[in-house]
Design an enzyme around this catalytic site. Structure first.
Site, PDB file in Angstrom:
ATOM      1  N   ASP A 216       0.862  -1.179   0.000  1.00 32.87           N
ATOM      2  CA  ASP A 216       0.000   0.000   0.000  1.00 32.87           C
ATOM      3  C   ASP A 216       0.897   1.227   0.000  1.00 32.87           C
ATOM      4  O   ASP A 216       1.779   1.367   0.858  1.00 32.87           O
ATOM      5  CB  ASP A 216      -0.910   0.001   1.233  1.00 32.87           C
ATOM      6  CG  ASP A 216      -1.789   1.241   1.295  1.00 32.87           C
ATOM      7  OD1 ASP A 216      -2.614   1.428   0.380  1.00 32.87           O
ATOM      8  OD2 ASP A 216      -1.629   2.032   2.252  1.00 32.87           O
ATOM      9  N   GLU A 300      -1.644  -1.147  -6.005  1.00 28.13           N
ATOM     10  CA  GLU A 300      -2.796  -0.432  -6.532  1.00 28.13           C
ATOM     11  C   GLU A 300      -2.461   0.216  -7.876  1.00 28.13           C
ATOM     12  O   GLU A 300      -1.346   0.696  -8.083  1.00 28.13           O
ATOM     13  CB  GLU A 300      -3.247   0.646  -5.549  1.00 28.13           C
ATOM     14  CG  GLU A 300      -3.788   0.113  -4.239  1.00 28.13           C
ATOM     15  CD  GLU A 300      -4.079   1.224  -3.255  1.00 28.13           C
ATOM     16  OE1 GLU A 300      -5.234   1.341  -2.822  1.00 28.13           O
ATOM     17  OE2 GLU A 300      -3.149   1.979  -2.930  1.00 28.13           O
ATOM     18  N   ASP A 396      -3.291   0.996   7.115  1.00 26.80           N
ATOM     19  CA  ASP A 396      -2.442   0.739   5.956  1.00 26.80           C
ATOM     20  C   ASP A 396      -2.164  -0.756   5.798  1.00 26.80           C
ATOM     21  O   ASP A 396      -2.115  -1.271   4.676  1.00 26.80           O
ATOM     22  CB  ASP A 396      -1.126   1.510   6.087  1.00 26.80           C
ATOM     23  CG  ASP A 396      -1.336   3.014   6.084  1.00 26.80           C
ATOM     24  OD1 ASP A 396      -2.280   3.460   5.394  1.00 26.80           O
ATOM     25  OD2 ASP A 396      -0.577   3.740   6.740  1.00 26.80           O
TER      26      ASP A 396
END
Length: 435
Positions: A216, A300, A396
């Site tokens: 992340d 991501e 997170d």
């Protein structure tokens, strides 16, 4: 499978060689600007702009008596490559997909710029159009192809054409592969040489590790992994922001393009180069370590350009929280997320690993334990508490675990196998996964 890799080193030319190199890069910059002016004329007449049309016009410049220096102080191959780069810039401008993204982002010039044609009419310069190059930009380069014909490397020296001869460079590592081209660049007063190489890998390289990890990306924590580890950001721009602002204030008080202005501008360019080098070096070390230890990396698929878009709005509709959004944009761009993901991509390919990009939607709002999705699950930036099952963890870490789970879902949808190539733009919506 063949991979392309570039090796960049600091070049150390003597005073005489620097004069020749300055003439070479200066001639290439001059040809770029001249051909750009010609291509603007072609654009206004709706003529087709491609590499062949532009390269054929180089001889027109060389036959001009005012440009005799192009015959004596320029390299024909580097001029052709520079014009081909210009043609590539025009092809990106005419790409309808790029314009569709610009229309979606609604980006416009704050102050419209114009170019005057030979007949006196003016055309407005549009977004993504190629731009004229200035010597004061502090970045010039030439590229030489057919390396075996024009150049060669002997130890820590490289032989360059046009009377440059052998030039020493700081060879910090071995050059592996077949050299296809060489790029000579000047940036912030320093010379660099970059060797573009090609080498063959085994058809199906096997990664030495068998583990998978989800990452992340953030600002206060550059990387949070699914196994609970953190990597702090370097924040090279933030560390030098005060010094940079001071130099820019001093520049604004000087007469533009005067010798004092040029000297001050070189200081600013040198600091910008220093900031970029710190970021680049730090990201290389991080991505190399993670790529060597994990066969699969899930991250991501972030649209950094959209995330760092200005909140100033338009003249009719003013933006909100402009100052806060500006500070956030600086922090996002200071991390180099896009650069880092690109590094993961090609390093995983070299190692025989896999990079999976997943849809970032709901990764921070989904409970990893019960898969409940709600905005209320993340009430603060750091803590995650599921309103359904009362699962409590770091926000997170929870997001990184969701990213890894989405990566496994994408891999399962692809059949659970891969051939050493990253899966680009493969997304998995967590809301669909939960249902």
């Amino acid at each position: 499978m063949k991979i392309n890799k570039a090796y960049k080193f600091r070049l150390e030319p003597n005073a005489e060689q620097q004069i020749i190199l300055n003439n070479l890069v200066g001639s290439a910059r001059f040809v770029w600007n001249q051909m750009l002016a010609i291509s603007f004329e072609m654009f206004a007449k709706n003529e087709f702009i491609n590499a062949t049309n532009l390269v054929n016009k180089i001889m027109v410049l060389k036959n001009n008596p005012d440009f005799d220096f192009l015959r004596t102080h320029a390299n024909a191959v580097s001029l052709q490559q520079k014009v081909r780069d210009l043609a590539s810039a025009w092809s990106r401008f005419f790409d309808p997909k790029v314009h569709a993204r610009l229309k979606e982002n609604k980006k416009k010039f704050r102050k419209p710029k114009f170019f005057k044609l030979s007949d006196g009419t003016e055309i407005q310069l549009r977004q993504l159009m190629p731009r004229f190059k200035r010597k004061s930009d502090g970045c010039d380069s030439i590229r030489l192809v057919q390396f075996d014909k024009y150049c060669r490397v002997e130890g820590n020296r490289v032989k360059l054409p046009n009377g440059v001869g052998f030039v020493k460079f700081k060879k910090s590592q071995d050059i592996i592969g077949t050299i296809k081209n060489v790029t000579i660049s000047k940036k912030s007063g320093h010379w660099y040489v970059s060797f573009g190489t090609e080498r063959a890998l085994s058809e199906n390289p096997t990664h030495p590790s068998k583990s998978a990890i989800g990452i992340d990306l953030g600002i206060t924590k550059l990387i949070t992994t699914s196994d609970g580890q953190y990597i702090k950001p370097k924040n090279s721009f933030k560390a030098n922001q005060i010094k940079l602002a001071k130099l820019q204030r001093q520049l604004s008080k000087k007469v533009k393009f005067s010798e004092n202005w040029k000297r001050q501008n070189r200081k600013i360019q040198k600091l910008h180069n220093h900031i970029a080098n710190i970021r680049h070096d730090y990201l290389h070390k991080i991505t190399t370590a993670i790529s060597k230890n994990h066969a699969m990396i899930a991250c991501e698929d972030l649209k950094v350009a959209n995330m760092s878009r200005s909140a100033s709005g338009t003249m009719e509709k003013k933006g909100r929280h402009v100052k806060a959004k500006s500070a956030l944009n600086k922090s996002i761009l200071d991390q180099g997320w896009g650069m880092m993901v690109n590094m993961f991509e090609y390093k995983q390919q070299w190692q025989g690993g896999l990079l999976i990009k997943v849809n970032p939607r709901y990764t921070s709002q989904t409970c990893f334990e019960c898969k409940h999705i709600a905005k209320e699950n993340r009430r603060t930036q750091a803590n995650f508490e599921c309103v359904e099952c009362r699962y409590v963890t770091n926000a997170d870490v929870n997001a990184a675990r969701n990213i890894l789970a989405a990566g496994h879902a994408v891999l399962s949808a692809e059949g659970g196998c891969f051939k050493g190539r990253p899966l680009k733009q493969k997304t998995c919506d967590l809301r669909e996964k939960a249902t």
